[in-house]
Write a protein that holds these residues in place. Structure first.
Motif, PDB file in Angstrom:
ATOM      1  N   GLU A 147     -10.809  -6.036   2.370  1.00  0.00           N
ATOM      2  CA  GLU A 147     -10.859  -4.578   2.199  1.00  0.00           C
ATOM      3  C   GLU A 147      -9.456  -4.118   1.819  1.00  0.00           C
ATOM      4  O   GLU A 147      -8.483  -4.434   2.505  1.00  0.00           O
ATOM      5  CB  GLU A 147     -11.336  -3.891   3.483  1.00  0.00           C
ATOM      6  CG  GLU A 147     -11.720  -2.428   3.266  1.00  0.00           C
ATOM      7  CD  GLU A 147     -12.747  -1.934   4.280  1.00  0.00           C
ATOM      8  OE1 GLU A 147     -13.946  -2.202   4.075  1.00  0.00           O
ATOM      9  OE2 GLU A 147     -12.344  -1.297   5.274  1.00  0.00           O
ATOM     10  N   TYR A 150     -14.318  -3.085  -7.660  1.00  0.00           N
ATOM     11  CA  TYR A 150     -14.626  -3.474  -6.283  1.00  0.00           C
ATOM     12  C   TYR A 150     -16.112  -3.785  -6.157  1.00  0.00           C
ATOM     13  O   TYR A 150     -16.887  -3.592  -7.093  1.00  0.00           O
ATOM     14  CB  TYR A 150     -14.191  -2.389  -5.302  1.00  0.00           C
ATOM     15  CG  TYR A 150     -15.031  -1.124  -5.326  1.00  0.00           C
ATOM     16  CD1 TYR A 150     -15.898  -0.825  -4.276  1.00  0.00           C
ATOM     17  CD2 TYR A 150     -14.954  -0.234  -6.390  1.00  0.00           C
ATOM     18  CE1 TYR A 150     -16.669   0.331  -4.297  1.00  0.00           C
ATOM     19  CE2 TYR A 150     -15.717   0.912  -6.415  1.00  0.00           C
ATOM     20  CZ  TYR A 150     -16.573   1.200  -5.369  1.00  0.00           C
ATOM     21  OH  TYR A 150     -17.342   2.342  -5.393  1.00  0.00           O
ATOM     22  N   ILE A 165      -6.470  -5.316  -7.341  1.00  0.00           N
ATOM     23  CA  ILE A 165      -7.777  -5.978  -7.332  1.00  0.00           C
ATOM     24  C   ILE A 165      -7.939  -6.888  -8.543  1.00  0.00           C
ATOM     25  O   ILE A 165      -8.404  -8.028  -8.423  1.00  0.00           O
ATOM     26  CB  ILE A 165      -8.908  -4.937  -7.254  1.00  0.00           C
ATOM     27  CG1 ILE A 165      -8.858  -4.206  -5.910  1.00  0.00           C
ATOM     28  CG2 ILE A 165     -10.269  -5.598  -7.456  1.00  0.00           C
ATOM     29  CD1 ILE A 165      -9.770  -3.001  -5.810  1.00  0.00           C
ATOM     30  N   VAL A 192     -14.482  -7.474  -2.894  1.00  0.00           N
ATOM     31  CA  VAL A 192     -13.537  -6.444  -2.454  1.00  0.00           C
ATOM     32  C   VAL A 192     -14.304  -5.233  -1.936  1.00  0.00           C
ATOM     33  O   VAL A 192     -15.208  -4.718  -2.595  1.00  0.00           O
ATOM     34  CB  VAL A 192     -12.609  -6.018  -3.601  1.00  0.00           C
ATOM     35  CG1 VAL A 192     -11.686  -4.886  -3.153  1.00  0.00           C
ATOM     36  CG2 VAL A 192     -11.787  -7.213  -4.084  1.00  0.00           C
ATOM     37  N   SER A 193     -13.922  -4.796  -0.738  1.00  0.00           N
ATOM     38  CA  SER A 193     -14.471  -3.581  -0.144  1.00  0.00           C
ATOM     39  C   SER A 193     -13.418  -2.489  -0.197  1.00  0.00           C
ATOM     40  O   SER A 193     -12.226  -2.753  -0.023  1.00  0.00           O
ATOM     41  CB  SER A 193     -14.873  -3.854   1.317  1.00  0.00           C
ATOM     42  OG  SER A 193     -15.193  -2.647   1.986  1.00  0.00           O
ATOM     43  N   ILE A 194     -13.860  -1.261  -0.462  1.00  0.00           N
ATOM     44  CA  ILE A 194     -12.975  -0.099  -0.387  1.00  0.00           C
ATOM     45  C   ILE A 194     -13.624   0.911   0.553  1.00  0.00           C
ATOM     46  O   ILE A 194     -14.806   1.219   0.435  1.00  0.00           O
ATOM     47  CB  ILE A 194     -12.729   0.511  -1.771  1.00  0.00           C
ATOM     48  CG1 ILE A 194     -11.910  -0.476  -2.624  1.00  0.00           C
ATOM     49  CG2 ILE A 194     -11.997   1.842  -1.647  1.00  0.00           C
ATOM     50  CD1 ILE A 194     -11.525   0.037  -3.986  1.00  0.00           C
TER      51      ILE A 194
END
Length: 336
Positions: free
Chosen positions: A140, A213, A179, A191-193
């Motif tokens: 994240e 993401y 990223i 990928v987490s946002i």
């Protein structure tokens, strides 16, 4: 004839079993629910190295899939606590728990143009993935960064006018670069946002700036209401977000507001239990991370609402389980 009938029966059985493994067009494998919990083994007093063995013991007992841990970065893209990070991740691996680093690229306010900002963080992202990519499969980036862009806490974050769009551009350049740098090294890295409440225009900013993401990491607490049926007029907004942005949705922080500072042990447990029941039935959310493992009494003087989010508290020199720990463990066991 008998052989032919048996063959037909066998074909029907195979078809039935195959069909029963599909729900709404998805296989069960695609519907696996991710369980996690938050902790701070490198940054907070309650989680210092002397407690690592206890943390691992509780993680193993809960049978969580991931441990979300904050990992501040140097301006090179490497962990500021690199030796500790390597050591702790190896211990997580020994109990079959995956790390989910929440990373914080260091903000350089001297770089203000888009190309140099992008290139700076692209190199940091590459370095991060080269050093740690073999250890992680999901990360994240940032933590509720949309709150740093909203003009006032009184605004609900649903429209462009609620945001400082000049400041937002710089943050988007950073996210783009970092990223893309990571994914150049490890394309499979997810990928987490994160964002909270109804701050949906932040997702629109990510879309407009082509931030690459994979997971919307929602942070949701009881003062925000019911995540599957938010306050009017928004209601059940999650299916709309999933369809519009084509991202998986996890809840990477979740608890009663202020933990058990403002809630009894029983009301914390009830909120978590009822919410998880709704989330599992709802089927749009595919991961849930409780915030957090341990209470942090050292935070009380400076952050009076922060010290009692843990599912585990100290009584004298002994760690005690809150009822929320037990119900959380029960839900995890029911889906394994």
């Amino acid at each position: 004839m008998l052989y032919f009938e048996k063959l037909l029966g066998l074909i029907f059985l195979i078809f039935f079993l195959s069909s029963s493994n599909r729900v709404n067009g998805q296989t069960k494998e695609n519907r696996v629910f991710i369980w996690g919990i938050n902790g701070h083994p490198f940054t907070q007093q309650a989680y210092n190295k002397r407690t690592w063995a206890e943390q691992l013991s509780f993680l193993k007992d809960l049978k969580v899939d991931y441990y979300r841990i904050d990992v501040p970065l140097a301006n090179t893209g490497r962990s500021k606590n690199e030796a500790a990070f390597y050591a702790f991740v190896r211990q997580l691996k020994s109990i079959n728990v995956k790390p989910m680093p929440a990373v914080f690229p260091r903000i350089d306010t001297t770089v203000i143009d888009s190309l140099n900002t992008y290139n700076l963080y692209y190199e940091q992202g590459k370095t991060f993935a080269k050093e740690y990519g073999d250890l992680i499969d999901v990360v994240e980036v940032g933590n509720e960064w949309e709150t740093k862009l909203i003009k006032s806490r009184k605004l609900d974050g649903t429209r462009a006018s609620h945001y400082d769009l000049v400041k937002a551009k710089k943050r988007m350049w950073l996210l783009q670069g970092f990223i893309n740098g990571m994914k150049t090294v490890k394309s499979s890295l997810r990928v987490s946002i994160s964002l909270g409440w109804t701050h949906w225009y932040y997702l629109e900013l990510l879309e407009k700036h082509h931030v690459n993401y994979d997971i919307i990491g929602y942070h949701w607490y009881s003062d925000m209401g019911d995540i599957t049926n938010a306050r009017k007029p928004y209601g059940d907004f999650l299916p709309t977000l999933k369809e519009k942005y084509r991202k998986e949705i996890w809840v990477t922080e979740f608890n009663t507001h202020a933990g058990t500072v403002k809630h009894s042990f029983a009301s914390q447990k009830d909120y978590i239990a009822k919410s998880i029941e709704r989330i599992l039935k709802h089927k749009v959310i595919s991961g849930l991370f409780i915030y957090e493992l341990f209470d942090q009494p050292a935070l009380k003087p400076r952050y009076p609402d922060e010290p009692n989010y843990g599912l585990i508290y100290m009584e004298g020199n002994q760690r005690r389980l809150k009822p929320a720990y037990l119900i959380f463990r029960q839900f995890i066991a029911s889906t394994k």
